[in-house]
Design a protein around this motif. Sequence first.
Motif, PDB file in Angstrom:
ATOM      1  N   PHE A  38      28.527  44.448  41.556  1.00 23.54           N
ATOM      2  CA  PHE A  38      30.057  43.898  42.009  1.00 23.54           C
ATOM      3  C   PHE A  38      30.436  42.730  41.143  1.00 23.54           C
ATOM      4  CE2 PHE A  38      32.518  41.411  44.647  1.00 23.54           C
ATOM      5  CZ  PHE A  38      33.728  42.195  44.709  1.00 23.54           C
ATOM      6  N   LEU A  39      29.338  41.803  41.206  1.00 23.90           N
ATOM      7  CA  LEU A  39      29.909  40.556  40.566  1.00 23.90           C
ATOM      8  C   LEU A  39      30.180  40.532  39.073  1.00 23.90           C
ATOM      9  CD1 LEU A  39      29.919  37.244  40.882  1.00 23.90           C
ATOM     10  CD2 LEU A  39      27.501  37.048  40.166  1.00 23.90           C
ATOM     11  N   LEU A  40      29.337  41.475  38.423  1.00 24.84           N
ATOM     12  CA  LEU A  40      29.672  41.500  36.840  1.00 24.84           C
ATOM     13  C   LEU A  40      30.750  42.338  36.876  1.00 24.84           C
ATOM     14  CD1 LEU A  40      28.623  41.621  33.808  1.00 24.84           C
ATOM     15  CD2 LEU A  40      27.482  43.915  34.505  1.00 24.84           C
ATOM     16  N   GLN A  41      31.198  43.293  37.574  1.00 25.91           N
ATOM     17  CA  GLN A  41      32.643  43.908  37.396  1.00 25.91           C
ATOM     18  C   GLN A  41      33.715  42.936  37.756  1.00 25.91           C
ATOM     19  OE1 GLN A  41      32.977  47.202  40.116  1.00 25.91           O
ATOM     20  NE2 GLN A  41      34.749  48.020  39.103  1.00 25.91           N
ATOM     21  N   SER A  42      33.497  42.066  38.669  1.00 25.80           N
ATOM     22  CA  SER A  42      34.372  40.989  39.309  1.00 25.80           C
ATOM     23  C   SER A  42      34.605  40.129  37.997  1.00 25.80           C
ATOM     24  CB  SER A  42      34.066  40.263  40.546  1.00 25.80           C
ATOM     25  OG  SER A  42      33.958  40.996  41.394  1.00 25.80           O
ATOM     26  N   ILE A  43      33.686  39.536  37.499  1.00 24.04           N
ATOM     27  CA  ILE A  43      33.605  38.672  36.139  1.00 24.04           C
ATOM     28  C   ILE A  43      34.417  39.561  35.252  1.00 24.04           C
ATOM     29  CG2 ILE A  43      32.398  37.532  34.287  1.00 24.04           C
ATOM     30  CD1 ILE A  43      30.200  37.053  36.388  1.00 24.04           C
ATOM     31  N   ILE A  44      34.329  40.567  34.799  1.00 22.59           N
ATOM     32  CA  ILE A  44      34.944  41.400  33.564  1.00 22.59           C
ATOM     33  C   ILE A  44      36.297  41.468  34.054  1.00 22.59           C
ATOM     34  CG2 ILE A  44      35.110  43.555  32.469  1.00 22.59           C
ATOM     35  CD1 ILE A  44      31.843  43.745  32.587  1.00 22.59           C
ATOM     36  N   GLY A  45      36.716  41.857  35.366  1.00 20.00           N
ATOM     37  CA  GLY A  45      37.988  42.164  35.751  1.00 20.00           C
ATOM     38  C   GLY A  45      38.869  40.734  35.861  1.00 20.00           C
ATOM     39  N   SER A  46      38.064  39.443  36.179  1.00 17.32           N
ATOM     40  CA  SER A  46      38.731  38.439  36.468  1.00 17.32           C
ATOM     41  C   SER A  46      38.804  37.902  34.824  1.00 17.32           C
ATOM     42  CB  SER A  46      37.844  37.546  37.016  1.00 17.32           C
ATOM     43  OG  SER A  46      37.677  37.801  38.450  1.00 17.32           O
ATOM     44  N   ILE A  47      38.119  38.052  34.174  1.00 19.04           N
ATOM     45  CA  ILE A  47      38.529  37.721  32.754  1.00 19.04           C
ATOM     46  C   ILE A  47      39.766  38.592  32.030  1.00 19.04           C
ATOM     47  CG2 ILE A  47      37.650  37.813  30.073  1.00 19.04           C
ATOM     48  CD1 ILE A  47      34.960  37.148  31.487  1.00 19.04           C
TER      49      ILE A  47
END
Length: 135
Positions: free
Chosen positions: A97-106
């Motif tokens: 979830f954190l990895l997906q959140s970082i990519i989405g936030s970028i």
Amino acid sequence: PVQHDKMITNIKRRLALYQLIFVGLSFFLAIQTSMLNDSFGFILWYTVLGLLTYLFYKDMKIVFYISFIPIFIWSISGNISDYMSGDIVGAVSFGPFLLQSIIGSILVTLLHYVFAFIGSMIGFLYIKIRTGDDK
């Protein structure tokens, strides 16, 4: 007798104050109209933010920092907050979830930065036209 050093210092302080006020105001408007607030007014206000920031500081790095970092932090913290409160359905573990959140936030942040960059390019071209530099 006129004290030139004192006069120049006062002028520089006043200009610095105006710079902070204009950049702060445009930053506030940009944040209030960001895509994270379900608003597409960010297109205008991030362009204004990029323009004013570049006109005052003449540095693309500052435009990047001011337009990228706050939205990125806001997006990541919102995602983590939603995950911790249980609003995210179907998330198995925190790592993916954190990895997906970082990519989405970028991606969201880059979209905001594109408009700030366009504004800074307008400022750059304005300065080049005004000074007549061919370089």
